[in-house]
Scaffold this motif. Structure first.
Motif, PDB file in Angstrom:
ATOM      1  N   PRO A 112     -23.427  -2.143 -23.313  1.00  0.00           N
ATOM      2  CA  PRO A 112     -23.875  -3.396 -22.693  1.00  0.00           C
ATOM      3  C   PRO A 112     -24.281  -4.366 -23.805  1.00  0.00           C
ATOM      4  O   PRO A 112     -24.985  -3.982 -24.735  1.00  0.00           O
ATOM      5  CB  PRO A 112     -25.100  -2.976 -21.877  1.00  0.00           C
ATOM      6  N   GLY A 113     -23.811  -5.599 -23.725  1.00  0.00           N
ATOM      7  CA  GLY A 113     -24.170  -6.594 -24.728  1.00  0.00           C
ATOM      8  C   GLY A 113     -23.330  -6.536 -25.985  1.00  0.00           C
ATOM      9  O   GLY A 113     -23.698  -7.114 -27.000  1.00  0.00           O
ATOM     10  N   CYS A 114     -22.197  -5.855 -25.952  1.00  0.00           N
ATOM     11  CA  CYS A 114     -21.330  -5.766 -27.141  1.00  0.00           C
ATOM     12  C   CYS A 114     -20.575  -7.075 -27.332  1.00  0.00           C
ATOM     13  O   CYS A 114     -20.000  -7.607 -26.391  1.00  0.00           O
ATOM     14  CB  CYS A 114     -20.342  -4.625 -26.990  1.00  0.00           C
ATOM     15  N   ALA A 115     -20.563  -7.572 -28.573  1.00  0.00           N
ATOM     16  CA  ALA A 115     -19.880  -8.844 -28.836  1.00  0.00           C
ATOM     17  C   ALA A 115     -18.371  -8.683 -28.943  1.00  0.00           C
ATOM     18  O   ALA A 115     -17.639  -9.662 -28.865  1.00  0.00           O
ATOM     19  CB  ALA A 115     -20.423  -9.472 -30.107  1.00  0.00           C
ATOM     20  N   HIS A 116     -17.889  -7.456 -29.137  1.00  0.00           N
ATOM     21  CA  HIS A 116     -16.443  -7.232 -29.260  1.00  0.00           C
ATOM     22  C   HIS A 116     -15.681  -7.836 -28.084  1.00  0.00           C
ATOM     23  O   HIS A 116     -14.700  -8.545 -28.253  1.00  0.00           O
ATOM     24  CB  HIS A 116     -16.135  -5.725 -29.310  1.00  0.00           C
ATOM     25  N   SER A 117     -16.148  -7.512 -26.866  1.00  0.00           N
ATOM     26  CA  SER A 117     -15.386  -7.976 -25.715  1.00  0.00           C
ATOM     27  C   SER A 117     -15.510  -9.484 -25.517  1.00  0.00           C
ATOM     28  O   SER A 117     -14.605 -10.105 -24.972  1.00  0.00           O
ATOM     29  CB  SER A 117     -15.787  -7.216 -24.453  1.00  0.00           C
ATOM     30  N   ILE A 118     -16.626 -10.076 -25.982  1.00  0.00           N
ATOM     31  CA  ILE A 118     -16.752 -11.533 -25.890  1.00  0.00           C
ATOM     32  C   ILE A 118     -15.691 -12.177 -26.783  1.00  0.00           C
ATOM     33  O   ILE A 118     -14.992 -13.111 -26.373  1.00  0.00           O
ATOM     34  CB  ILE A 118     -18.162 -11.998 -26.317  1.00  0.00           C
ATOM     35  N   ILE A 119     -15.538 -11.635 -27.993  1.00  0.00           N
ATOM     36  CA  ILE A 119     -14.541 -12.161 -28.930  1.00  0.00           C
ATOM     37  C   ILE A 119     -13.132 -11.966 -28.372  1.00  0.00           C
ATOM     38  O   ILE A 119     -12.323 -12.896 -28.350  1.00  0.00           O
ATOM     39  CB  ILE A 119     -14.672 -11.467 -30.301  1.00  0.00           C
ATOM     40  N   VAL A 120     -12.856 -10.751 -27.873  1.00  0.00           N
ATOM     41  CA  VAL A 120     -11.517 -10.460 -27.354  1.00  0.00           C
ATOM     42  C   VAL A 120     -11.175 -11.397 -26.200  1.00  0.00           C
ATOM     43  O   VAL A 120     -10.073 -11.955 -26.116  1.00  0.00           O
ATOM     44  CB  VAL A 120     -11.421  -8.986 -26.913  1.00  0.00           C
ATOM     45  N   ARG A 121     -12.143 -11.636 -25.308  1.00  0.00           N
ATOM     46  CA  ARG A 121     -11.889 -12.537 -24.179  1.00  0.00           C
ATOM     47  C   ARG A 121     -11.596 -13.950 -24.663  1.00  0.00           C
ATOM     48  O   ARG A 121     -10.702 -14.618 -24.156  1.00  0.00           O
ATOM     49  CB  ARG A 121     -13.102 -12.560 -23.242  1.00  0.00           C
ATOM     50  N   GLU A 122     -12.370 -14.423 -25.633  1.00  0.00           N
ATOM     51  CA  GLU A 122     -12.157 -15.788 -26.128  1.00  0.00           C
ATOM     52  C   GLU A 122     -10.785 -15.916 -26.791  1.00  0.00           C
ATOM     53  O   GLU A 122     -10.125 -16.940 -26.670  1.00  0.00           O
ATOM     54  CB  GLU A 122     -13.279 -16.190 -27.095  1.00  0.00           C
ATOM     55  N   TYR A 174      -4.124 -11.283 -37.533  1.00  0.00           N
ATOM     56  CA  TYR A 174      -4.984 -10.106 -37.659  1.00  0.00           C
ATOM     57  C   TYR A 174      -6.433 -10.541 -37.469  1.00  0.00           C
ATOM     58  O   TYR A 174      -6.901 -11.459 -38.129  1.00  0.00           O
ATOM     59  CB  TYR A 174      -4.795  -9.423 -39.022  1.00  0.00           C
ATOM     60  N   ILE A 175      -7.135  -9.879 -36.558  1.00  0.00           N
ATOM     61  CA  ILE A 175      -8.517 -10.259 -36.273  1.00  0.00           C
ATOM     62  C   ILE A 175      -9.461  -9.109 -36.597  1.00  0.00           C
ATOM     63  O   ILE A 175      -9.293  -7.993 -36.090  1.00  0.00           O
ATOM     64  CB  ILE A 175      -8.677 -10.671 -34.791  1.00  0.00           C
ATOM     65  N   VAL A 176     -10.424  -9.377 -37.459  1.00  0.00           N
ATOM     66  CA  VAL A 176     -11.437  -8.372 -37.775  1.00  0.00           C
ATOM     67  C   VAL A 176     -12.639  -8.601 -36.868  1.00  0.00           C
ATOM     68  O   VAL A 176     -13.153  -9.708 -36.774  1.00  0.00           O
ATOM     69  CB  VAL A 176     -11.905  -8.486 -39.238  1.00  0.00           C
ATOM     70  N   LEU A 177     -13.080  -7.551 -36.188  1.00  0.00           N
ATOM     71  CA  LEU A 177     -14.318  -7.622 -35.422  1.00  0.00           C
ATOM     72  C   LEU A 177     -15.392  -7.038 -36.326  1.00  0.00           C
ATOM     73  O   LEU A 177     -15.577  -5.827 -36.408  1.00  0.00           O
ATOM     74  CB  LEU A 177     -14.175  -6.825 -34.122  1.00  0.00           C
ATOM     75  N   ASP A 178     -16.062  -7.918 -37.067  1.00  0.00           N
ATOM     76  CA  ASP A 178     -16.888  -7.502 -38.192  1.00  0.00           C
ATOM     77  C   ASP A 178     -18.326  -7.210 -37.752  1.00  0.00           C
ATOM     78  O   ASP A 178     -19.137  -8.122 -37.628  1.00  0.00           O
ATOM     79  CB  ASP A 178     -16.851  -8.625 -39.244  1.00  0.00           C
ATOM     80  N   ASN A 179     -18.622  -5.929 -37.505  1.00  0.00           N
ATOM     81  CA  ASN A 179     -20.013  -5.601 -37.181  1.00  0.00           C
ATOM     82  C   ASN A 179     -20.707  -4.874 -38.335  1.00  0.00           C
ATOM     83  O   ASN A 179     -21.768  -4.291 -38.164  1.00  0.00           O
ATOM     84  CB  ASN A 179     -20.124  -4.817 -35.862  1.00  0.00           C
ATOM     85  N   GLU A 180     -20.090  -4.908 -39.499  1.00  0.00           N
ATOM     86  CA  GLU A 180     -20.716  -4.484 -40.757  1.00  0.00           C
ATOM     87  C   GLU A 180     -21.104  -3.017 -40.819  1.00  0.00           C
ATOM     88  O   GLU A 180     -21.984  -2.637 -41.583  1.00  0.00           O
ATOM     89  CB  GLU A 180     -21.946  -5.348 -41.059  1.00  0.00           C
ATOM     90  N   VAL A 181     -20.480  -2.177 -40.000  1.00  0.00           N
ATOM     91  CA  VAL A 181     -20.831  -0.766 -40.007  1.00  0.00           C
ATOM     92  C   VAL A 181     -19.758   0.010 -39.234  1.00  0.00           C
ATOM     93  O   VAL A 181     -19.028  -0.572 -38.437  1.00  0.00           O
ATOM     94  CB  VAL A 181     -22.238  -0.587 -39.365  1.00  0.00           C
ATOM     95  N   VAL A 205     -17.445 -12.556 -36.530  1.00  0.00           N
ATOM     96  CA  VAL A 205     -18.751 -11.920 -36.575  1.00  0.00           C
ATOM     97  C   VAL A 205     -19.027 -11.252 -35.239  1.00  0.00           C
ATOM     98  O   VAL A 205     -18.906 -11.887 -34.203  1.00  0.00           O
ATOM     99  CB  VAL A 205     -19.840 -12.973 -36.812  1.00  0.00           C
ATOM    100  N   SER A 206     -19.404  -9.981 -35.248  1.00  0.00           N
ATOM    101  CA  SER A 206     -19.645  -9.286 -33.989  1.00  0.00           C
ATOM    102  C   SER A 206     -20.981  -8.548 -34.040  1.00  0.00           C
ATOM    103  O   SER A 206     -21.045  -7.401 -34.469  1.00  0.00           O
ATOM    104  CB  SER A 206     -18.496  -8.309 -33.735  1.00  0.00           C
ATOM    105  N   PRO A 207     -22.076  -9.210 -33.626  1.00  0.00           N
ATOM    106  CA  PRO A 207     -23.379  -8.548 -33.658  1.00  0.00           C
ATOM    107  C   PRO A 207     -23.363  -7.258 -32.834  1.00  0.00           C
ATOM    108  O   PRO A 207     -22.924  -7.256 -31.690  1.00  0.00           O
ATOM    109  CB  PRO A 207     -24.323  -9.582 -33.044  1.00  0.00           C
ATOM    110  N   CYS A 208     -23.814  -6.160 -33.449  1.00  0.00           N
ATOM    111  CA  CYS A 208     -23.737  -4.842 -32.811  1.00  0.00           C
ATOM    112  C   CYS A 208     -25.123  -4.423 -32.347  1.00  0.00           C
ATOM    113  O   CYS A 208     -25.995  -4.136 -33.165  1.00  0.00           O
ATOM    114  CB  CYS A 208     -23.174  -3.843 -33.816  1.00  0.00           C
ATOM    115  N   THR A 209     -25.304  -4.392 -31.053  1.00  0.00           N
ATOM    116  CA  THR A 209     -26.643  -4.112 -30.517  1.00  0.00           C
ATOM    117  C   THR A 209     -27.138  -2.718 -30.894  1.00  0.00           C
ATOM    118  O   THR A 209     -28.315  -2.504 -31.132  1.00  0.00           O
ATOM    119  CB  THR A 209     -26.672  -4.346 -28.982  1.00  0.00           C
TER     120      THR A 209
END
Lengths: 132, 318
Positions: free
Chosen positions: B28-38, B138-145, B224-228
């Motif tokens: 819940p609250g994952c930014a990955h799917s927000i980016i993918v949808r956009e 190519y799209i990087v979903l960058d959550n730094e981990v 940028v994908s903030p990872c909760t």
């Protein structure tokens, strides 16, 4: 499909999103008109993940669609540029929609899953002057 | 070429028919799917997609379900870029031979990868695709981990972050090495278009994605994908964290065209101190102890220097 065991899934096989023939791109077909196959996650539900749920108050909504664009679970139902409700089968209760809601008072608020929607709508908070 | 989808405002954008479905198993609250949808909603064309191993891949294709309403390839950790490049090459071959059944449809080729599969494991594959200049994105979903496997450090993890393989404690402040400048490296491939995006600036993002789709040749996007879960903040604060990351200039939004034309696309009106960005996340909690406070001021200096560098590069067109 559902009769197969977890290890009977052949390499290179396809998970079909839709039933029947799709001759045009799904981007031209609204969700409500699609014939989803049993393999599409749309037919599943994650409602049991939710501890808190969003409640939508139509009276204060300005149809800005911030909740639509920032919903990670495609759970804000928008039709013809209007927000019409929340898809409770797919909402995981993250609360992003409430955070991004710009109205005062907010037109979306989180309540415990067992709360009664009618009662909460009746006792909706009024405009908060000090917030800004 | 098909016409570009017209998106003037958010109301217009909200009429898009999503091709990414709910009931995926992302947090819940994952930014990955927000980016993918956009990204997916930025076009009405057919899509050929691939995901590298990572949160996005494992959570959207859990047997017997798929969350993708478009052609999507489930592939290894390192090679979503080459899988899509191969599909693009085949499409071109069939087109040349006149064997396409619907030649008027112009599919877009997009590969997704996490920062682990892009900055570390799939690096040489991506570099190859960019060098060969395939007509793909190519799209990087960058959550730094490495969030999917339990929060190990990647070469995208910034200094001071506590990850499971670089834990903070009495003798260490966590990760010791600074983040790799992936966008700079990809820009140096002289590809037609490279850009950094953030999900909170949806308009900037859609503009860049559409520009990428309209470009003939390889496009690299760092999102940028903030990872909760691994950044350790409340799920409802995902967009707040994205705001902080762009407004503190830790993730400046800019684009590099043909390797030399750098444009800064977002200049925050009020620049937020980096301290505020760090304080919002549990993974930087230890930096606020007296012992490690110097890391914060070093961080601020680094961000300021980078912003200065970007502005100078923008002015000099190099």
């Amino acid at each position: 499909m559902a009769k197969q065991g977890w290890d009977e899934f052949e390499i290179g096989s396809l998970l079909r999103s839709f039933d029947g023939k799709i001759d045009k791109c799904p981007a031209h077909t609204p969700q409500r008109d699609r014939s989803y196959s049993e393999n599409n996650s749309h037919v599943a539900s994650v409602a049991d993940w939710r501890l808190i749920k969003p409640v939508y108050n139509k009276d204060y909504c300005i149809d800005c669609q911030f909740c639509w664009v920032y919903c990670p679970d495609v759970s804000i139902i928008s039709r013809d540029k209007k927000m019409i409700g929340i898809d409770m089968d797919h909402c995981k209760g993250c609360g992003i929609c409430v955070e991004v809601c710009p109205t005062n008072p907010k037109s979306l608020l989180m309540f415990p899953e067992q709360a009664d929607e009618e009662t909460e709508l009746a006792s909706w908070p009024t405009k908060d002057e000090e917030e800004e | 070429m098909s016409e570009m989808k017209k998106i003037k405002n958010l109301k217009e954008f909200s009429t898009s028919a999503d091709r990414f479905e709910g009931a995926n198993l992302l947090c819940p609250g994952c930014a990955h799917s927000i980016i993918v949808r956009e990204v997916l909603n930025a076009t009405n064309d057919d899509l050929v997609l691939a995901s590298s191993t990572g949160c996005l891949e494992v959570c959207t294709a859990v047997y017997p379900y798929t969350s993708w309403d478009a052609s999507w390839i489930h592939i290894g950790f390192e090679n979503s870029s080459t899988a899509v490049a191969g599909a693009e090459a085949m499409y071109n071959a069939l087109k040349t031979k006149g064997r396409l059944k619907q030649p008027d449809r112009t599919p877009k080729f997009v590969a997704f990868g996490g920062d682990g599969s892009s900055y570390d494991i799939g690096f040489q594959w991506i570099s190859g695709c960019m060098e060969r200049n395939h007509n793909m994105m190519y799209i990087v979903l960058d959550n730094e981990v490495y969030a999917n496997t339990g929060g190990q450090r990647s070469s995208s993890t910034p200094i001071g972050a506590s990850a499971t393989t670089s834990p903070a404690g009495t003798i260490s402040y966590g990760e010791q090495k600074n983040k790799k400048d992936m966008l700079g490296i990809m820009g140096a491939h002289n590809i037609p278009y490279a850009a950094q995006v953030s999900p909170n600036k949806w308009k900037d993002m859609v503009k860049k994605i559409q520009k990428g789709f309209a470009t003939e040749g390889a496009v690299f996007i760092n999102a940028v994908s903030p990872c909760t879960t691994e950044w350790k903040f409340d799920p409802k604060d995902t967009m707040h964290l994205a705001d902080l990351s762009t407004d503190s200039l830790v993730f400046p939004l800019y684009e590099i065209i043909e390797g030399h034309e750098l444009n800064i696309t977002y200049r925050p009106k009020n620049i937020v101190p980096v301290e505020e960005y760090l304080a919002a996340q549990g993974r930087f909690k230890h930096l606020f102890k007296d012992q490690y406070k110097h890391v914060i001021s070093e961080w601020q200096t680094r961000v300021d220097e980078n912003w200065e560098y970007l502005q100078r590069r923008e002015a000099a067109r190099v």
